[in-house]
Write a protein that holds these residues in place. Structure first.
Motif, PDB file in Angstrom:
ATOM      1  N   CYS A 128       0.869  -1.169   0.000  1.00 18.58           N
ATOM      2  CA  CYS A 128       0.000   0.000   0.000  1.00 18.58           C
ATOM      3  C   CYS A 128       0.912   1.227   0.000  1.00 18.58           C
ATOM      4  N   LEU A 129       0.742   2.088  -0.980  1.00 19.02           N
ATOM      5  CA  LEU A 129       1.582   3.273  -1.096  1.00 19.02           C
ATOM      6  C   LEU A 129       1.021   4.478  -0.353  1.00 19.02           C
ATOM      7  N   ALA A 130      -0.175   4.339   0.204  1.00 17.66           N
ATOM      8  CA  ALA A 130      -0.836   5.478   0.850  1.00 17.66           C
ATOM      9  C   ALA A 130      -1.360   5.102   2.230  1.00 17.66           C
ATOM     10  N   LYS A 131      -0.536   4.436   3.009  1.00 13.26           N
ATOM     11  CA  LYS A 131      -0.979   3.929   4.316  1.00 13.26           C
ATOM     12  C   LYS A 131      -1.575   5.022   5.204  1.00 13.26           C
ATOM     13  N   LYS A 132      -0.992   6.216   5.169  1.00 14.92           N
ATOM     14  CA  LYS A 132      -1.464   7.288   6.048  1.00 14.92           C
ATOM     15  C   LYS A 132      -2.801   7.848   5.606  1.00 14.92           C
ATOM     16  N   THR A 133      -3.083   7.811   4.312  1.00 11.37           N
ATOM     17  CA  THR A 133      -4.321   8.430   3.830  1.00 11.37           C
ATOM     18  C   THR A 133      -5.437   7.451   3.508  1.00 11.37           C
ATOM     19  N   CYS A 134      -5.127   6.170   3.358  1.00 10.51           N
ATOM     20  CA  CYS A 134      -6.183   5.241   2.945  1.00 10.51           C
ATOM     21  C   CYS A 134      -6.795   4.478   4.111  1.00 10.51           C
ATOM     22  N   GLY A 135      -6.216   4.633   5.292  1.00 10.60           N
ATOM     23  CA  GLY A 135      -6.800   3.979   6.451  1.00 10.60           C
ATOM     24  C   GLY A 135      -6.194   2.638   6.799  1.00 10.60           C
ATOM     25  N   ALA A 136      -4.992   2.349   6.300  1.00 12.87           N
ATOM     26  CA  ALA A 136      -4.333   1.093   6.694  1.00 12.87           C
ATOM     27  C   ALA A 136      -4.127   1.133   8.204  1.00 12.87           C
ATOM     28  N   PRO A 137      -4.276   0.002   8.865  1.00 12.82           N
ATOM     29  CA  PRO A 137      -4.143  -0.019  10.326  1.00 12.82           C
ATOM     30  C   PRO A 137      -2.802   0.509  10.796  1.00 12.82           C
ATOM     31  N   LYS A 138      -2.799   1.303  11.834  1.00 13.91           N
ATOM     32  CA  LYS A 138      -1.566   1.836  12.398  1.00 13.91           C
ATOM     33  C   LYS A 138      -0.712   0.675  12.908  1.00 13.91           C
ATOM     34  N   GLY A 139       0.574   0.711  12.606  1.00 15.52           N
ATOM     35  CA  GLY A 139       1.478  -0.340  13.052  1.00 15.52           C
ATOM     36  C   GLY A 139       1.506  -1.545  12.138  1.00 15.52           C
TER      37      GLY A 139
END
Length: 153
Positions: free
Chosen positions: A122-133
């Protein structure tokens, strides 16, 4: 591996030996059927437009055991491709037939070329809602979200 690195390594070998990630060799009667410039424009899951460029080598094997490619012939094909396709010094991606067309990275161990595994991310972890950590690029079977006591980054 970038094209310039490949050409340098290619000049140092007498025969083309390529190894799959599982340790098996690509049969010595393979052909390089394509060298191409690949441009990919896409939007990541966070909405950002991205552009990537790479150089693609396609390896093919058939039951033609008499026509084996040697380093000099491949160097000639690369030079022709550089001139005709205006190839830059980009990363090489290798296509090779297995159950389906596999895409591999490329490395060199001083004697043989190594096809390396590639992974999605995922190239957009901060903006797409990927789980923190979330553990980046972990194998699917071990990709988990970290809890505070798991020692993850």
């Amino acid at each position: 591996m970038k094209l310039s690195e490949f050409k340098s390594a290619l000049a140092s070998v007498q025969t083309l030996n390529i190894q799959l990630p599982n340790g098996n060799p690509v049969p010595s009667h393979f052909h390089v059927t394509e060298i191409g410039k690949v441009s990919k424009q896409f939007m990541d899951c966070g909405g950002k437009i991205r552009n990537e460029q790479s150089i693609n080598f396609q390896l093919w094997e058939a039951r033609d055991f008499d026509h084996r490619i040697n380093p000099e012939k491949l160097a000639h094909i690369i030079a022709s491709s550089e001139n005709n396709l205006n190839l830059d010094d980009r990363e090489i991606e290798v296509e090779y037939q297995s159950d389906t067309i596999g895409k591999y990275g490329l490395d060199f161990d001083g004697a043989k070329f190594l096809l390396t595994t590639k992974r999605t991310d995922c190239l957009a972890k901060k903006t797409c809602g990927a789980p923190k950590g979330y553990i980046d690029n972990a194998p699917v079977e071990t990709a988990v979200c970290c809890n505070s006591g798991a020692g993850c980054r």
